[in-house]
Design a protein around this motif. Structure first.
Motif, PDB file in Angstrom:
ATOM      1  N   THR A 118       0.981  -1.199  -0.003  1.00 27.05           N
ATOM      2  CA  THR A 118      -0.044   0.221   0.031  1.00 27.05           C
ATOM      3  C   THR A 118       0.827   1.245  -0.018  1.00 27.05           C
ATOM      4  OG1 THR A 118      -1.671  -1.125   1.121  1.00 27.05           O
ATOM      5  CG2 THR A 118      -1.782   1.224   1.098  1.00 27.05           C
ATOM      6  N   LEU A 119       2.060   1.336   0.834  1.00 33.10           N
ATOM      7  CA  LEU A 119       2.787   2.183   0.936  1.00 33.10           C
ATOM      8  C   LEU A 119       3.608   2.526  -0.585  1.00 33.10           C
ATOM      9  CD1 LEU A 119       4.022   4.503   2.627  1.00 33.10           C
ATOM     10  CD2 LEU A 119       5.815   2.810   3.118  1.00 33.10           C
ATOM     11  N   LEU A 120       3.835   1.371  -1.218  1.00 31.78           N
ATOM     12  CA  LEU A 120       4.611   1.814  -2.323  1.00 31.78           C
ATOM     13  C   LEU A 120       3.660   2.110  -3.505  1.00 31.78           C
ATOM     14  CD1 LEU A 120       6.968  -1.450  -2.570  1.00 31.78           C
ATOM     15  CD2 LEU A 120       7.494   0.812  -2.580  1.00 31.78           C
ATOM     16  N   ALA A 121       2.507   1.708  -3.319  1.00 31.72           N
ATOM     17  CA  ALA A 121       1.388   2.025  -4.340  1.00 31.72           C
ATOM     18  C   ALA A 121       0.953   3.612  -4.254  1.00 31.72           C
ATOM     19  CB  ALA A 121       0.034   1.184  -4.201  1.00 31.72           C
ATOM     20  N   VAL A 122       0.929   4.182  -2.952  1.00 35.03           N
ATOM     21  CA  VAL A 122       0.541   5.328  -2.720  1.00 35.03           C
ATOM     22  C   VAL A 122       1.716   6.294  -3.324  1.00 35.03           C
ATOM     23  CG1 VAL A 122       0.351   7.106  -0.870  1.00 35.03           C
ATOM     24  CG2 VAL A 122      -1.098   5.057  -1.061  1.00 35.03           C
ATOM     25  N   LEU A 123       3.258   6.047  -2.906  1.00 32.61           N
ATOM     26  CA  LEU A 123       4.226   6.671  -3.238  1.00 32.61           C
ATOM     27  C   LEU A 123       4.299   6.750  -4.697  1.00 32.61           C
ATOM     28  CD1 LEU A 123       6.629   7.907  -2.188  1.00 32.61           C
ATOM     29  CD2 LEU A 123       7.920   5.826  -2.527  1.00 32.61           C
ATOM     30  N   LEU A 124       4.116   5.519  -5.193  1.00 28.19           N
ATOM     31  CA  LEU A 124       4.093   5.610  -6.883  1.00 28.19           C
ATOM     32  C   LEU A 124       3.031   6.787  -7.373  1.00 28.19           C
ATOM     33  CD1 LEU A 124       5.302   4.497  -9.561  1.00 28.19           C
ATOM     34  CD2 LEU A 124       3.746   2.556  -9.491  1.00 28.19           C
TER      35      LEU A 124
END
Length: 63
Positions: free
Chosen positions: A6-12
């Protein structure tokens, strides 16, 4: 593990939005802005890499 995804998706998503904002702040034709925005949105990782290479100071491609 799910929190990292989730964190990676939001960051992307945030980096993609920043890239799109950068594209729209450039003094290029509207058609090119639309094309770059669609590339970044439809191909989030690859489009972002392509944009980063093209927008870099050493980039040979004109946005």
């Amino acid at each position: 593990m799910d929190n990292w995804n989730t964190l990676l998706a939001v960051l992307l998503l945030l980096v993609d939005l920043l890239a799109i904002l950068h594209v729209w702040r450039q003094s290029i034709e509207t058609g090119r802005k639309v094309v770059w925005s669609l590339v970044i949105l439809l191909l989030p990782v690859v489009g972002l890499i392509m944009w980063a290479i093209a927008a870099a100071p050493f980039g040979k491609v004109r946005l």
